[in-house]
Design an enzyme around this catalytic site. Structure first.
Site, PDB file in Angstrom:
ATOM      1  N   ASP A  26       0.836  -1.209   0.000  1.00  0.00           N
ATOM      2  CA  ASP A  26       0.000   0.000   0.000  1.00  0.00           C
ATOM      3  C   ASP A  26       0.871   1.259   0.000  1.00  0.00           C
ATOM      4  O   ASP A  26       1.974   1.258   0.539  1.00  0.00           O
ATOM      5  CB  ASP A  26      -0.920  -0.025   1.235  1.00  0.00           C
ATOM      6  CG  ASP A  26      -2.097   0.919   1.072  1.00  0.00           C
ATOM      7  OD1 ASP A  26      -2.342   1.397  -0.055  1.00  0.00           O
ATOM      8  OD2 ASP A  26      -2.775   1.190   2.084  1.00  0.00           O
ATOM      9  N   HIS A  43       2.157   3.215  -9.153  1.00  0.00           N
ATOM     10  CA  HIS A  43       1.926   1.795  -9.427  1.00  0.00           C
ATOM     11  C   HIS A  43       3.069   1.213 -10.282  1.00  0.00           C
ATOM     12  O   HIS A  43       3.483   0.077 -10.079  1.00  0.00           O
ATOM     13  CB  HIS A  43       0.581   1.582 -10.127  1.00  0.00           C
ATOM     14  CG  HIS A  43      -0.606   2.017  -9.304  1.00  0.00           C
ATOM     15  ND1 HIS A  43      -0.713   1.724  -7.954  1.00  0.00           N
ATOM     16  CD2 HIS A  43      -1.717   2.729  -9.612  1.00  0.00           C
ATOM     17  CE1 HIS A  43      -1.843   2.230  -7.491  1.00  0.00           C
ATOM     18  NE2 HIS A  43      -2.470   2.850  -8.475  1.00  0.00           N
ATOM     19  N   LEU A 137      10.561 -20.656  -5.115  1.00  0.00           N
ATOM     20  CA  LEU A 137       9.688 -19.704  -4.418  1.00  0.00           C
ATOM     21  C   LEU A 137       8.282 -19.825  -5.003  1.00  0.00           C
ATOM     22  O   LEU A 137       8.116 -19.863  -6.229  1.00  0.00           O
ATOM     23  CB  LEU A 137      10.197 -18.262  -4.619  1.00  0.00           C
ATOM     24  CG  LEU A 137       9.296 -17.138  -4.108  1.00  0.00           C
ATOM     25  CD1 LEU A 137       9.187 -17.159  -2.573  1.00  0.00           C
ATOM     26  CD2 LEU A 137       9.813 -15.766  -4.559  1.00  0.00           C
ATOM     27  N   SER A 199      -7.979  -4.948   5.394  1.00  0.00           N
ATOM     28  CA  SER A 199      -8.615  -4.657   4.102  1.00  0.00           C
ATOM     29  C   SER A 199      -9.051  -5.906   3.322  1.00  0.00           C
ATOM     30  O   SER A 199      -8.816  -6.011   2.111  1.00  0.00           O
ATOM     31  CB  SER A 199      -7.696  -3.778   3.232  1.00  0.00           C
ATOM     32  OG  SER A 199      -7.438  -2.549   3.871  1.00  0.00           O
ATOM     33  N   GLU A 210       1.763 -13.267  12.364  1.00  0.00           N
ATOM     34  CA  GLU A 210       2.327 -12.101  13.044  1.00  0.00           C
ATOM     35  C   GLU A 210       2.202 -10.882  12.115  1.00  0.00           C
ATOM     36  O   GLU A 210       2.565 -10.953  10.937  1.00  0.00           O
ATOM     37  CB  GLU A 210       3.813 -12.340  13.374  1.00  0.00           C
ATOM     38  CG  GLU A 210       4.051 -13.495  14.330  1.00  0.00           C
ATOM     39  CD  GLU A 210       3.470 -13.241  15.722  1.00  0.00           C
ATOM     40  OE1 GLU A 210       3.419 -12.073  16.154  1.00  0.00           O
ATOM     41  OE2 GLU A 210       3.065 -14.230  16.370  1.00  0.00           O
TER      42      GLU A 210
HETATM   43  C1  IPE Z   1      -5.426  -2.759  -0.026  1.00  0.00           C
HETATM   44  O1  IPE Z   1      -5.091  -1.439  -0.262  1.00  0.00           O
HETATM   45  C2  IPE Z   1      -5.396  -3.547  -1.272  1.00  0.00           C
HETATM   46  C3  IPE Z   1      -4.153  -3.560  -2.035  1.00  0.00           C
HETATM   47  C4  IPE Z   1      -2.991  -3.067  -1.720  1.00  0.00           C
HETATM   48  C5  IPE Z   1      -4.267  -4.232  -3.282  1.00  0.00           C
HETATM   49  P1  IPE Z   1      -6.193  -0.282  -0.315  1.00  0.00           P
HETATM   50  O2  IPE Z   1      -5.446   0.978  -0.472  1.00  0.00           O
HETATM   51  O3  IPE Z   1      -7.207  -0.612  -1.337  1.00  0.00           O
HETATM   52  O4  IPE Z   1      -6.858  -0.409   1.131  1.00  0.00           O
HETATM   53  P2  IPE Z   1      -7.788   0.595   1.928  1.00  0.00           P
HETATM   54  O5  IPE Z   1      -8.888   1.009   1.005  1.00  0.00           O
HETATM   55  O6  IPE Z   1      -6.954   1.744   2.348  1.00  0.00           O
HETATM   56  O7  IPE Z   1      -8.272  -0.218   3.102  1.00  0.00           O
HETATM   57  C1  IPE Z   2      -1.691   0.223  -3.319  1.00  0.00           C
HETATM   58  O1  IPE Z   2      -1.436   1.565  -3.367  1.00  0.00           O
HETATM   59  C2  IPE Z   2      -1.876  -0.381  -4.676  1.00  0.00           C
HETATM   60  C3  IPE Z   2      -3.247  -0.791  -4.995  1.00  0.00           C
HETATM   61  C4  IPE Z   2      -4.278  -0.765  -4.212  1.00  0.00           C
HETATM   62  C5  IPE Z   2      -3.439  -1.295  -6.324  1.00  0.00           C
HETATM   63  P1  IPE Z   2      -2.627   2.618  -3.330  1.00  0.00           P
HETATM   64  O2  IPE Z   2      -3.022   2.914  -4.730  1.00  0.00           O
HETATM   65  O3  IPE Z   2      -3.707   2.154  -2.445  1.00  0.00           O
HETATM   66  O4  IPE Z   2      -1.881   3.868  -2.716  1.00  0.00           O
HETATM   67  P2  IPE Z   2      -2.456   4.900  -1.661  1.00  0.00           P
HETATM   68  O5  IPE Z   2      -2.956   4.105  -0.495  1.00  0.00           O
HETATM   69  O6  IPE Z   2      -3.552   5.646  -2.334  1.00  0.00           O
HETATM   70  O7  IPE Z   2      -1.278   5.758  -1.330  1.00  0.00           O
HETATM   71 MG    MG Z   3      -4.127   2.421  -0.467  1.00  0.00          MG
END
Ligand code: IPE
Ligand code: IPE
Ligand code: MG
Length: 253
Positions: A26, A43, A137, A199, A210
């Site tokens: 994230d 991304h 892996l 999530s 953990e």
């Molecule tokens: C969780 O991240 C899913 C992925 C990294 C694929 P999100 O950014 O979607 O999660 P929330 O919405 O903050 O919980």
């Molecule tokens: C996680 O990064 C990647 C996916 C959910 C695909 P985010 O896109 O959720 O990045 P933030 O949380 O908005 O910074």
């Molecule tokens: Mg996010």
């Protein structure tokens, strides 16, 4: 019941590297925003970090790496971002498969893949088939995945397979139908990006995992950070319901 289906299996040696690491990658969007870049740039950078993470797991002899790439809730994002994420997924599969092959990585994708466009579905199938003999892996990508979806699809498949046992199913009956029945439950769950939540990731499988939360954004999560997470894991006492004294008396029972 499969050997991997129980959360009360033998207590792993604390000093060892985790056998299975699950990660919510994230913070891509925020990483891009900090640099005044479009979210998609985050991304793109995030995919590079996946490559590094795979290498790091191979080097550290971690056997299973599971990455949350797209949740069942991520469809709620703007259409443009969703479609760019799909394009990136296609591109990454096309570009990385050879490297995975060379390094003995077996790839699997879990989640409800039926909503993906046919080309992506075909690429996934091809990649899974091409790497199915590898075992250095086990890399799992969770895409259009949700922990609740997983439990429900397993329950539905179990109901179809064993209707006569309805009302008497046990944990061990359901476990083989879960998406990750081939893997031990995660030892360590890492979430980057500062949020302290699950999530809808692996809900069933993380009963005794953990947790490690870090504010570091995914595109900045390097091997130094990864080793920090592993050493935090190595300092935990995993009791699986037992007392600390029991563990000192017979450490791995
Ligand atoms: C969780 O991240 C899913 C992925 C990294 C694929 P999100 O950014 O979607 O999660 P929330 O919405 O903050 O919980
Ligand atoms: C996680 O990064 C990647 C996916 C959910 C695909 P985010 O896109 O959720 O990045 P933030 O949380 O908005 O910074
Ligand atoms: Mg996010």
């Amino acid at each position: 019941m499969g050997i991997f289906s129980s959360s009360t299996r033998e207590i792993p040696v604390a000093s060892a590297v985790p056998e299975h690491v699950a990660v919510i990658m994230d913070g891509n969007g925020r990483w891009a925003k900090k640099r005044f870049l479009p979210r998609v740039a985050g991304h793109v950078k995030g995919v590079e970090l996946v490559r590094e993470m795979v290498r790091a797991c191979l080097e550290r002899k971690i056997s299973y790496l599971t990455l949350f790439a797209f949740s069942s809730e991520n469809w709620r994002r703007p259409l443009e971002e969703v479609s760019l994420l799909m394009q990136l997924f296609v591109k990454a599969l096309e570009q990385e498969i050879e490297r995975l092959q060379r390094n003995g990585v077996r790839l699997r994708v879990i989640g409800d893949l039926s909503c993906f466009e046919p080309r992506l579905q075909a690429l996934i199938q091809q990649a899974e088939r091409d790497t199915e003999k590898n075992s250095a892996l086990h890399l799992t990508i969770a895409a259009n995945y949700g922990g609740r979806w997983d439990i429900l699809q397993a329950a539905n498949r179990l109901a179809a397979a064993q209707p006569e046992k309805l009302g008497q199913w046990e944990e061990g009956d359901l476990a083989p139908y879960l998406s990750m029945a081939y893997a031990p439950e995660p030892d360590l769950y890492i979430r980057t990006g500062g949020e302290a939540r699950v999530s809808n990731f692996l809900l069933w499988q993380m009963a005794y995992t953990e947790f490690y939360f870090t504010p570091t954004l995914w595109p900045e999560f390097d091997t130094v950070e990864f080793d920090r997470a592993i050493s935090s894991y190595q300092q935990r006492e995993r009791r699986f319901g037992r007392t600390s004294e029991q563990l000192t008396e017979s450490p791995h029972a």
